[in-house]
Motif scaffolding. Structure first.
Motif, PDB file in Angstrom:
ATOM      1  N   MET A 165       0.762  -1.179   0.037  1.00 42.42           N
ATOM      2  CA  MET A 165       0.048   0.022   0.031  1.00 42.42           C
ATOM      3  C   MET A 165       0.896   1.171  -0.085  1.00 42.42           C
ATOM      4  SD  MET A 165      -3.527   0.513   0.400  1.00 42.42           S
ATOM      5  CE  MET A 165      -4.242   1.971   0.304  1.00 42.42           C
ATOM      6  N   LYS A 166       0.524   2.259  -0.641  1.00 39.19           N
ATOM      7  CA  LYS A 166       1.306   3.420  -0.836  1.00 39.19           C
ATOM      8  C   LYS A 166       0.379   4.602  -0.828  1.00 39.19           C
ATOM      9  CE  LYS A 166       5.063   1.178  -2.061  1.00 39.19           C
ATOM     10  NZ  LYS A 166       5.974   1.009  -0.971  1.00 39.19           N
ATOM     11  N   MET A 167       0.800   5.665  -0.340  1.00 33.50           N
ATOM     12  CA  MET A 167       0.059   7.170  -0.286  1.00 33.50           C
ATOM     13  C   MET A 167       0.716   7.944  -1.360  1.00 33.50           C
ATOM     14  SD  MET A 167      -2.066   9.203   1.381  1.00 33.50           S
ATOM     15  CE  MET A 167      -2.268   8.905   3.276  1.00 33.50           C
ATOM     16  N   PRO A 177       5.303   5.320   1.984  1.00 34.34           N
ATOM     17  CA  PRO A 177       4.969   4.198   2.380  1.00 34.34           C
ATOM     18  C   PRO A 177       3.986   4.168   3.093  1.00 34.34           C
ATOM     19  CG  PRO A 177       6.929   4.816   3.309  1.00 34.34           C
ATOM     20  CD  PRO A 177       6.662   5.847   2.364  1.00 34.34           C
ATOM     21  N   VAL A 178       2.950   3.356   3.160  1.00 35.80           N
ATOM     22  CA  VAL A 178       1.774   2.920   4.276  1.00 35.80           C
ATOM     23  C   VAL A 178       2.146   1.705   4.725  1.00 35.80           C
ATOM     24  CG1 VAL A 178      -0.693   2.626   4.362  1.00 35.80           C
ATOM     25  CG2 VAL A 178       0.283   4.261   2.791  1.00 35.80           C
TER      26      VAL A 178
END
Ligand code: NI
Ligand code: NI
Ligand code: NI
Lengths: 109, 109, 109
Positions: A1-3, A102-103
């Motif tokens: 998961m990315k922001m 990065p999440v």
């Protein structure tokens, strides 16, 4: 998961929002001003799976391209107005500054 | 140290802000619109120690629960209004999209 | 590449924005309220190279110092106003909460 945090010009933000929604991405717009780009801007916060980051970049590039635009100034910058003949000038608009963060965890209820 | 970014509905944001302050957390609200949630929304930015993340999630869950709400439309969606009898309909409100982001350094003066 | 998120008081935000621009940093201001700091606040999002983080912290420290300020209350907190003699009181202003977040990728068009 990315922001993905993308700072874009206000004039591109409606088009970008529609394109992201159409492609199934979920984005939040944050009111923002100045800095990365000269004109008024909007910051998009887009949460996405790792393998979709490239596709989000493509959508941002397509909708926020830097391009020249003809603008006709409404009045002369100085001097008298009686001999003023307005003519269009080219200004550069568009562009984006895009950060991938990065999440570590994502939940939604 | 973590940064928790929580997108919640506007109608839950006052309640959530109070609950976070009462529990000793420090949060900043960013003005935001659309996207993750259908209605107007607010993005909370909460800086917290690693061992408090679970507790912040609990507070968000408790204050931003998805629930059905009865809403009485003010006018019919189409057609004539003279035979219109308003009746309440159920809509789903609440919910949150929550991201945990690593913080490499935190300072406050 | 790092993303520096700095929450500062509104009254320091113009000064900080100028100092960042003058030093060549690119920052975006997000409209924000409450929380980390008592008064109205602004959140700066500053993208920068790793070896410039220390310098950005220095600029924030210099422009958002906590300091005492004399404020003259406009009216008494309670009681009658006829015997009220306004006198200045010291309040603490300024300060910043600063987070450094890793950026895995940065692009700008
Ligand atoms: Ni879901
Ligand atoms: Ni402290
Ligand atoms: Ni460049």
């Amino acid at each position: 998961m990315k922001m993905i945090m993308a700072v874009v010009q206000d004039k591109d933000s409606g088009k970008l929002a529609s394109a992201l929604v159409k492609a199934g991405y979920r984005a939040t717009k944050l009111a923002s001003t100045g800095g990365f780009l000269k004109a008024g801007n909007t910051t998009f916060m887009i949460g996405t799976e790792n393998d979709k980051v490239e596709d989000v970049f493509r959508i941002i590039r397509e909708n926020c391209k830097i391009r020249d635009q003809l603008v006709t100034p409404v009045s002369p910058v100085g001097g008298t107005t009686d001999s003023y003949i307005p003519f269009p000038v080219e200004v550069q608009v568009g562009g984006a500054a895009v950060f991938v963060i990065p999440v570590e965890r994502f939940e939604h209820y």
